[in-house]
Design a protein around this motif. Structure first.
Motif, PDB file in Angstrom:
ATOM      1  N   THR A  26       0.845  -1.191   0.000  1.00  0.00           N
ATOM      2  CA  THR A  26       0.000   0.000   0.000  1.00  0.00           C
ATOM      3  C   THR A  26       0.882   1.243   0.000  1.00  0.00           C
ATOM      4  O   THR A  26       1.781   1.367   0.832  1.00  0.00           O
ATOM      5  N   LYS A  27       0.603   2.144  -0.941  1.00  0.00           N
ATOM      6  CA  LYS A  27       1.375   3.395  -0.990  1.00  0.00           C
ATOM      7  C   LYS A  27       0.750   4.416  -0.049  1.00  0.00           C
ATOM      8  O   LYS A  27      -0.442   4.707  -0.139  1.00  0.00           O
ATOM      9  N   VAL A  28       1.572   4.947   0.843  1.00  0.00           N
ATOM     10  CA  VAL A  28       1.127   5.938   1.811  1.00  0.00           C
ATOM     11  C   VAL A  28       2.067   7.139   1.740  1.00  0.00           C
ATOM     12  O   VAL A  28       3.287   6.990   1.683  1.00  0.00           O
ATOM     13  N   CYS A  29       1.477   8.326   1.749  1.00  0.00           N
ATOM     14  CA  CYS A  29       2.255   9.561   1.697  1.00  0.00           C
ATOM     15  C   CYS A  29       1.854  10.457   2.875  1.00  0.00           C
ATOM     16  O   CYS A  29       0.661  10.560   3.165  1.00  0.00           O
ATOM     17  N   PRO A  30       2.826  11.107   3.538  1.00  0.00           N
ATOM     18  CA  PRO A  30       4.265  11.103   3.287  1.00  0.00           C
ATOM     19  C   PRO A  30       4.898   9.737   3.563  1.00  0.00           C
ATOM     20  O   PRO A  30       4.246   8.841   4.080  1.00  0.00           O
ATOM     21  N   SER A  31       6.180   9.635   3.247  1.00  0.00           N
ATOM     22  CA  SER A  31       6.899   8.385   3.431  1.00  0.00           C
ATOM     23  C   SER A  31       7.231   8.161   4.902  1.00  0.00           C
ATOM     24  O   SER A  31       6.909   8.981   5.770  1.00  0.00           O
ATOM     25  N   GLN A  32       7.904   7.070   5.169  1.00  0.00           N
ATOM     26  CA  GLN A  32       8.332   6.761   6.531  1.00  0.00           C
ATOM     27  C   GLN A  32       9.215   7.872   7.109  1.00  0.00           C
ATOM     28  O   GLN A  32       9.223   8.111   8.317  1.00  0.00           O
ATOM     29  N   ASP A  33       9.940   8.587   6.244  1.00  0.00           N
ATOM     30  CA  ASP A  33      10.794   9.683   6.712  1.00  0.00           C
ATOM     31  C   ASP A  33       9.991  10.896   7.158  1.00  0.00           C
ATOM     32  O   ASP A  33      10.523  11.785   7.828  1.00  0.00           O
TER      33      ASP A  33
ATOM     34  N   GLU B  13       8.996  15.403  -0.344  1.00  0.00           N
ATOM     35  CA  GLU B  13       7.849  14.984  -1.147  1.00  0.00           C
ATOM     36  C   GLU B  13       8.160  13.568  -1.632  1.00  0.00           C
ATOM     37  O   GLU B  13       8.796  13.369  -2.664  1.00  0.00           O
ATOM     38  N   LYS B  14       7.767  12.586  -0.832  1.00  0.00           N
ATOM     39  CA  LYS B  14       7.963  11.194  -1.221  1.00  0.00           C
ATOM     40  C   LYS B  14       7.009  10.309  -0.429  1.00  0.00           C
ATOM     41  O   LYS B  14       6.444  10.730   0.589  1.00  0.00           O
ATOM     42  N   CYS B  15       6.842   9.080  -0.925  1.00  0.00           N
ATOM     43  CA  CYS B  15       5.874   8.149  -0.351  1.00  0.00           C
ATOM     44  C   CYS B  15       6.554   6.813  -0.051  1.00  0.00           C
ATOM     45  O   CYS B  15       7.652   6.540  -0.543  1.00  0.00           O
ATOM     46  N   SER B  16       5.881   5.994   0.746  1.00  0.00           N
ATOM     47  CA  SER B  16       6.379   4.660   1.079  1.00  0.00           C
ATOM     48  C   SER B  16       5.390   3.597   0.626  1.00  0.00           C
ATOM     49  O   SER B  16       4.177   3.837   0.569  1.00  0.00           O
ATOM     50  N   ILE B  17       5.918   2.417   0.312  1.00  0.00           N
ATOM     51  CA  ILE B  17       5.104   1.235   0.060  1.00  0.00           C
ATOM     52  C   ILE B  17       5.217   0.338   1.291  1.00  0.00           C
ATOM     53  O   ILE B  17       6.314  -0.104   1.647  1.00  0.00           O
ATOM     54  N   TYR B  18       4.085   0.093   1.950  1.00  0.00           N
ATOM     55  CA  TYR B  18       4.061  -0.753   3.145  1.00  0.00           C
ATOM     56  C   TYR B  18       3.465  -2.109   2.782  1.00  0.00           C
ATOM     57  O   TYR B  18       2.347  -2.191   2.266  1.00  0.00           O
TER      58      TYR B  18
END
Length: 214
Positions: A55-62, A85-90
Motif C-alpha cells: 500500500t502506498k502511503v504519503c508522506p513516506s516513513q521519513d 515529497e515522497k511516499c512509502s510502500i508498506y
C-alpha cells in the motif's frame, strides 16, 4: 506556537492555552488523512493499511519533514522548513509466531518510485498556512539539514545536493551557494565574531564557517 509535523500538516496553536488555531497541509503528497478536525484529531482516509501487495502511503516513513530545525522570520511572517515529497510502500507479511529474542516485524517498507522523491524548501505564511514560495533541490531526498533565517533577509540551508545555500527570505530566489559534497545531518547556526555575523555548520567531519557581508 508554530509546528510543521512529519505527518504533513502545519499547526498553529495559541501559546497561552494550547488551543488549535489552524492546521493546513504543507506537502502535495498526503494520502493518510483528509484534514485536521477542530478537536485537533486527524480525519483519516480509508485503505491506508499495509497489504500483501503493498500500500502506498504519503508522506513516506521519513515524514513530510523530520527533526531538522525550521526557522521563522517575523519581518516576512514566513516559516521556513525543509520538506520531503515522497511516499512509502508498506507490505504486510506473515511473520509466524512471536518468539522471544527474535525480530517480529510483520511486514516491510520501501520508498515508492512514484512520485520521484524530492527535497523542497518551503516558506509558509503563518497567518493563512499558504505556501508563499518553494525551492526544489537536486538530489535523492536523503539529506537531514534544517534552516536558519536572518534579520538581513536570508534563509541559510543545506541543499540536498550537498551545497550550503542562501536564498532571499521573501522570494526564495537563490543568492549564494558553496558545494561541500556532503550529505547534510546538521542545521546551520549563527554567531558574532569581531562585530561580524558568522554562519557555521557541520559538513561531514568538518565545521565550516562563513561571514555575512554587510
Amino acid at each position: 506556537m508554530l509546528h510543521a509535523n512529519r505527518n504533513g500538516f502545519f499547526y498553529v496553536f495559541d501559546r497561552r492555552d494550547g488551543t488549535l488555531l489552524m492546521a493546513k497541509p504543507f506537502v502535495k503528497n498526503l494520502t493518510w488523512a483528509h484534514q485536521i478536525g477542530y478537536d485537533g484529531r486527524p480525519v483519516k482516509l480509508p485503505n491506508q493499511e499495509p497489504t500483501a501487495k503493498g500500500t502506498k502511503v504519503c508522506p513516506s516513513q521519513d515524514g513530510a519533514t523530520n527533526w531538522f530545525s525550521p526557522s521563522f522570520n517575523p519581518a516576512t511572517g514566513l516559516y521556513y522548513i525543509q520538506t520531503f515529497e515522497k511516499c512509502s510502500i508498506y507490505t504486510k507479511s506473515d511473520s509466524g509466531e512471536w518468539e522471544s529474542g527474535k525480530s517480529y516485524l510483520g511486514g516491510s517498507q520501501r520508498t515508492a518510485d512514484d512520485p520521484k522523491p524530492e527535497r523542497i524548501l518551503k516558506a509558509i505564511d503563518i497567518q493563512t498556512g499558504a505556501i508563499a514560495w518553494t525551492l526544489a533541490q537536486p538530489g535523492p531526498a536523503q539529506s537531514w539539514g534544517g534552516t536558519l533565517s536572518t534579520a538581513t533577509g536570508l534563509v541559510i540551508f543545506g541543499s540536498d545536493d550537498g551545497a550550503l545555500m542562501a536564498a532571499d527570505a521573501t522570494t526564495g530566489k537563490p543568492l549564494w551557494t558553496f558545494q561541500t559534497n556532503q550529505t547534510w545531518k546538521a542545521s546551520p547556526m549563527t554567531y558574532t565574531f569581531d562585530g561580524r555575523q558568522m554562519i557555521a555548520i557541520a559538513a561531514g567531519s568538518n565545521i565550516i564557517a562563513f561571514a555575512i557581508h554587510d
